[in-house]
Scaffold this active site. Structure first.
Site, PDB file in Angstrom:
ATOM      1  N   HIS A  32       3.892  10.313  12.169  1.00 42.29           N
ATOM      2  CA  HIS A  32       3.123   9.298  12.565  1.00 42.29           C
ATOM      3  C   HIS A  32       4.246   8.387  13.121  1.00 42.29           C
ATOM      4  O   HIS A  32       5.586   8.259  12.747  1.00 42.29           O
ATOM      5  CB  HIS A  32       2.315   8.542  11.872  1.00 42.29           C
ATOM      6  CG  HIS A  32       2.887   7.862  10.416  1.00 42.29           C
ATOM      7  ND1 HIS A  32       3.295   8.572   9.240  1.00 42.29           N
ATOM      8  CD2 HIS A  32       2.852   6.737  10.235  1.00 42.29           C
ATOM      9  CE1 HIS A  32       3.578   7.669   8.385  1.00 42.29           C
ATOM     10  NE2 HIS A  32       3.249   6.606   8.848  1.00 42.29           N
ATOM     11  N   HIS A  56       0.963  -1.036   0.074  1.00 39.60           N
ATOM     12  CA  HIS A  56      -0.002  -0.014  -0.041  1.00 39.60           C
ATOM     13  C   HIS A  56       0.773   1.414   0.257  1.00 39.60           C
ATOM     14  O   HIS A  56       0.164   2.287  -0.353  1.00 39.60           O
ATOM     15  CB  HIS A  56      -0.987   0.099   1.251  1.00 39.60           C
ATOM     16  CG  HIS A  56      -0.220   0.192   2.518  1.00 39.60           C
ATOM     17  ND1 HIS A  56       0.233  -0.656   3.467  1.00 39.60           N
ATOM     18  CD2 HIS A  56       0.106   1.519   3.249  1.00 39.60           C
ATOM     19  CE1 HIS A  56       0.500  -0.144   4.406  1.00 39.60           C
ATOM     20  NE2 HIS A  56       0.465   0.874   4.502  1.00 39.60           N
TER      21      HIS A  56
END
Length: 318
Positions: free
Chosen positions: A187, A122
């Protein structure tokens, strides 16, 4: 000769696909998704023949048995299809890809790994899903190692972006080329340094990364559980500063960070901004247009989208 007609940089998160119903900042999520649509329309308007797709690996396309810093797909490319992302063969511009691989070695001194049977995850297929939806384009996939230290330095990534630009412009095939950088922004994933795991979850993760080439799906349920249990760790201030640099055509300022400093400031997932930096370098650091920035703690990520249109700089200069 060929030309680079547009650059797009965008964050990715498979939680868009798997946990939209549980997303509680729906307004932020919708603004981010709408910005992806705006970027997709900009790509359609630019009419590229080929997209150089720069993304990361999440140990569903590469494993610890072999982790190059940079790998270019030159023939077959297959998306792993995890978490609702596209699955199966993807169209590759073999002629341009082989030219880039050769030119980078012979003229620019970059010894990139290449793959005639590349599997992506992804880190790139999220962009295929949302940014290339319905577009008839070929790809040149480029995978950057951002999660298995030692990582390529930010400065080396910027240099590679510049070399890729020169290689594309030197290609005699007359391609209209767009560039997509997928990943970031701030993140922190609950992923260990593979060299020194601590505790059962980290040992499990490293085992999955070592041994998952033939059966990565067998590890996915627990992997997802570990990720979903993680607490969000975002740094919107850093994200805004980096996006401002991007808008100013000064993304190369981030090369002042070491890998360790970047992780301390914005998390291990922020290492993915290498893909944004390379995109900016391929567009000769033309000023970008910020389409969105949304801190999404339920997706564990600061989500941004930006577009670089080289024609806009030309218009401002004229």
């Amino acid at each position: 000769m060929s030309e680079i007609v547009l650059g797009v940089a965008a964050s990715h998160s498979t939680l868009m696909n798997t946990h939209w119903a549980e997303t509680y900042h729906k307004d932020r999520a919708e603004r981010f998704r709408d910005a992806l649509g705006t970027a997709r329309n900009a790509l359609a308007a630019a009419r590229p023949d080929t997209v150089v797709l720069i993304g990361s690996n999440h140990f569903r396309g590469f494993w610890l048995d072999l982790i190059p810093s940079f790998t270019i797909g030159v023939d077959e490319c297959v998306a792993s299809g995890e978490s609702g992302t596209p699955k199966g063969p993807q169209p590759v511009d073999r002629e341009l890809a082989l030219h880039l691989a050769g030119d980078l070695v012979e003229r620019a001194g970059f010894d990139l790994a290449f793959s005639a049977r590349l599997q992506i995850d992804h880190g790139q297929s999220h962009a295929i899903q949302y940014l290339l939806d319905g577009l008839d384009v070929d790809l040149v996939p480029l995978v950057v190692n951002v999660f298995a230290p030692p990582l390529p330095t930010l400065a080396r990534c910027e240099q590679l972006g510049r070399a890729l630009r020169e290689a594309v412009l030197a290609f005699p095939g007359g391609r209209r080329v767009a560039v997509i950088g997928s990943g970031g922004l701030s993140h922190r994933l609950p992923w260990p340094d593979w060299r020194e795991p601590h505790g059962d979850d980290e040992e499990f993760m490293v085992g999955a990364w070592r041994n998952g080439r033939e059966n990565w799906q067998d590890y996915d349920i627990r992997r997802r559980e570990i990720i979903r249990a993680a607490e969000a760790s975002l740094n919107p201030e850093f994200d805004d500063e980096f996006l401002t640099w991007f808008e100013q055509g000064r993304a190369d300022r981030v090369t002042g960070f070491t890998t360790q400093e970047l992780e301390k400031t914005a998390g291990n997932g922020a290492q993915e901004i290498r893909t944004w930096l390379m995109t900016a370098a391929m567009l000769d650091h033309a000023p970008a247009r910020r389409l969105a920035y949304e801190p999404m703690p339920e997706w564990l990520t600061g989500m941004g989208v930006a577009v670089i249109d080289p024609a806009e700089r030309t218009e401002r200069q004229s």
